[in-house]
Each structure stands twice: as C-alpha cells, then as structure tokens.
Enzyme design. Structure first.
Site, short mmCIF file in Angstrom:
data_model
loop_
_atom_site.label_atom_id
_atom_site.label_comp_id
_atom_site.label_asym_id
_atom_site.label_seq_id
_atom_site.Cartn_x
_atom_site.Cartn_y
_atom_site.Cartn_z
N PRO A 89 -7.48 8.42 -2.02
CA PRO A 89 -8.49 8.25 -3.08
C PRO A 89 -8.07 8.87 -4.41
O PRO A 89 -8.65 8.57 -5.44
CB PRO A 89 -9.73 8.97 -2.52
CG PRO A 89 -9.49 9.10 -1.06
CD PRO A 89 -8.01 9.18 -0.88
N GLU A 116 -7.86 15.12 6.40
CA GLU A 116 -8.12 15.56 5.01
C GLU A 116 -6.99 15.15 4.08
O GLU A 116 -7.11 15.27 2.86
CB GLU A 116 -8.32 17.07 4.95
CG GLU A 116 -9.45 17.60 5.82
CD GLU A 116 -10.71 16.74 5.73
OE1 GLU A 116 -11.24 16.60 4.62
OE2 GLU A 116 -11.16 16.23 6.78
N ARG A 153 1.10 -11.94 -1.43
CA ARG A 153 0.67 -13.21 -2.03
C ARG A 153 1.46 -13.58 -3.28
O ARG A 153 1.50 -14.75 -3.65
CB ARG A 153 -0.81 -13.15 -2.42
CG ARG A 153 -1.77 -13.02 -1.27
CD ARG A 153 -3.19 -12.81 -1.78
NE ARG A 153 -3.55 -13.84 -2.75
CZ ARG A 153 -3.90 -15.08 -2.43
NH1 ARG A 153 -3.95 -15.44 -1.18
NH2 ARG A 153 -4.19 -15.94 -3.38
N ASP A 168 -5.43 -18.07 -9.85
CA ASP A 168 -6.40 -17.28 -9.11
C ASP A 168 -7.26 -16.43 -10.00
O ASP A 168 -6.85 -15.99 -11.07
CB ASP A 168 -5.67 -16.34 -8.13
CG ASP A 168 -6.13 -16.58 -6.71
OD1 ASP A 168 -7.34 -16.79 -6.53
OD2 ASP A 168 -5.28 -16.56 -5.81
#
Ligand code: 4GX
Length: 250
Positions: A89, A116, A153, A168
């Site tokens: 994160p 953690e 992709r 896209d």
C-alpha cells in the site's frame, strides 16, 4: 516478457495466471510466468518465512534472508537484471501510464508481501513499490496478479485484437462509452417501455457513431471521474464536445 513471482501461496498465483488471456499467452510462449515458493528458500526444518517485529507490536514480518536467496536465484536465470517490484500500500499507485512503463521492461520480479510487510532491508533490492489501490488486502498475491494482467495485455499479441487494446478505456485516458449487442429492442414487463439500442448505432453512419461514442465517453467521465479530465489530453473535437456537455441544459 518474463514475470517471476515470489510468494508463500504459489498455487494461488499459478492457478490464476494460468487462466484466461494471460494463460493463453503463456501457452503461446508470448509470456513466461514462473512462480517461486518463498518457503523453498528457507534453510530451517520448519520452513519459517516470518518472525516477530523488532521493537514489539502486533503481527509478523517476512524474514529477509529467504527473499534475498529467492532474488539471488532468480537473477541467475537470465542475462541482465530484472526490475524488482514489491506490492504494498506504500507503493506508486498503479495507473495505466505506470502499466505502460512496466510493459517496456522485458523482465519483472514481483515480491508478494504478507502480514505486516517485509523486513525493511529487502527494499535495498527493490526497484519500485507498487500499490493497486487505497485499501488493505491480506497479501501481495492479488496485486501481483493484477499487475501481470494489466501489463501482459500491452505485450504485442497477447490480446488478439490490437485495436481494442489501443482504443481501450484509459488507453485514451477517458472512461469507456456504452456498448450494446443484439437484439435492437427487448421487451421488459408490460408496464415498462421496451429497452432500445440508440438509433445512431443502427444507422451505419460511422462518422456519427464515432462522435456519439466520444460524447458518451466524455459525458460519463465528466459525471463519474472528472479528475481524469484535469490533465487534459483532449483533441479539438473532444474539447468542443466537453464544452457543450458543460453548458447548462436549455
Ligand atoms: N496494493 N497489501 C501487501 C503486506 C505488505 C505490507 C508492506 C509489503 C509491504 C496492497 C495494495 C495491500 C496488504 C499487500 C499488505 N507487504 N498491496 N501486504 N493495496 O494492501 O498492493
């Protein structure tokens, strides 16, 4: 392009990567995805990968040595150095420009954190930390799979229709326009109006269809994600359509 994934859940990553478009590209040798079990790089009888944090506190931390040994082993596979990513994160938010940049690397290593996190010293071997969004997951495996999917992709040949990749949503920096397929009309309940495909899409007028799609994409982006319009890469036609959309309704 080659991906090496280091994880304590190798079966989960192997399973998911083997399915769908990415799975087909692996079979077609356009991609290599090698999954490494972090426990294979432990040296103790119990194959322990985690330990308590120095300084105390809740949770566990991934031990550094198995990760270092995994990286040493992986780096000997090919020539040159891979780009090493850690999913967390705290990382660079994953956006389509970041995906495009990563797709220009021939070789990515994805370290999947758990608990953690990882011992801070592992970061000396990490080129970039990447986050897939501001929410808390229980491990880096799903982020690694998201990164592989989005990056793969963009590897030529992985998605059958190159045009669909180029056009896209986000390839153009806007949300997608609405899509319809047959039938042109569906009857719903007796009290409701039938649901019809917009006439313009049945008209065969390709210039009109293109303009309609552009307007719909812009209208949706303005309504749902106005932030995407701020760093404007809009062409002249898009700027005009956007001005019209912003005008108060007569
Ligand atoms: N986008 N998580 C990683 C453990 C961890 C913490 C710090 C390394 C450093 C996430 C996300 C995410 C939860 C995966 C914590 N590993 N990763 N994990 N969102 O929430 O990438």
């Amino acid at each position: 392009m080659r991906f090496d994934v280091v994880t304590i859940f190798p079966a989960m990553v192997q399973q998911a990567a083997g399915a769908g478009i990415v799975g087909r590209a692996i079979e077609g040798r356009l991609l290599t995805v090698a999954v490494h079990d972090l426990r294979d790089f432990t040296t103790d009888r119990h194959r322990v990968v985690d330990d308590v944090p120095y300084g105390g506190g809740p949770g566990m931390v991934l031990k550094p040595e198995p990760l270092f040994r995994a990286l040493d082993t992986i780096e000997q596979i090919g020539e040159g150095r891979p780009t090493v990513l850690l999913t967390s994160p705290q990382g660079t938010p994953l956006t389509q420009p970041v995906v495009e940049r990563l797709s220009r690397q021939p070789w990515l290593v994805l370290l999947c954190g758990r608990y953690e996190g990882v011992d801070e010293r592992v970061r000396t071997r990490v080129d970039e930390e990447v986050s897939i969004g501001d929410y808390v997951l229980s491990g880096g495996e799903l982020p690694a799979l998201v990164i592989i999917d989005a990056v793969a992709r963009l590897v030529p040949g992985v998605v059958g229709d190159e045009q669909s990749v180029a056009e896209d949503s986000f390839g153009r920096g806007l949300l997608d326009f609405p899509h319809y397929t047959r039938p042109a009309e569906i009857a719903t309940s007796a009290s409701r109006e039938p649901l019809r495909v917009p006439d313009v899409l049945l008209s065969g007028n390709h210039a009109e269809i293109r303009r309609w799609r552009k307007r719909e994409a812009l209208a949706r982006t303005l309504e749902r994600r106005p932030d995407l319009l701020e760093h404007g890469e809009l062409d002249a036609e898009e700027q005009k359509l956007l001005r019209e959309l912003k005008l108060p309704k007569p």
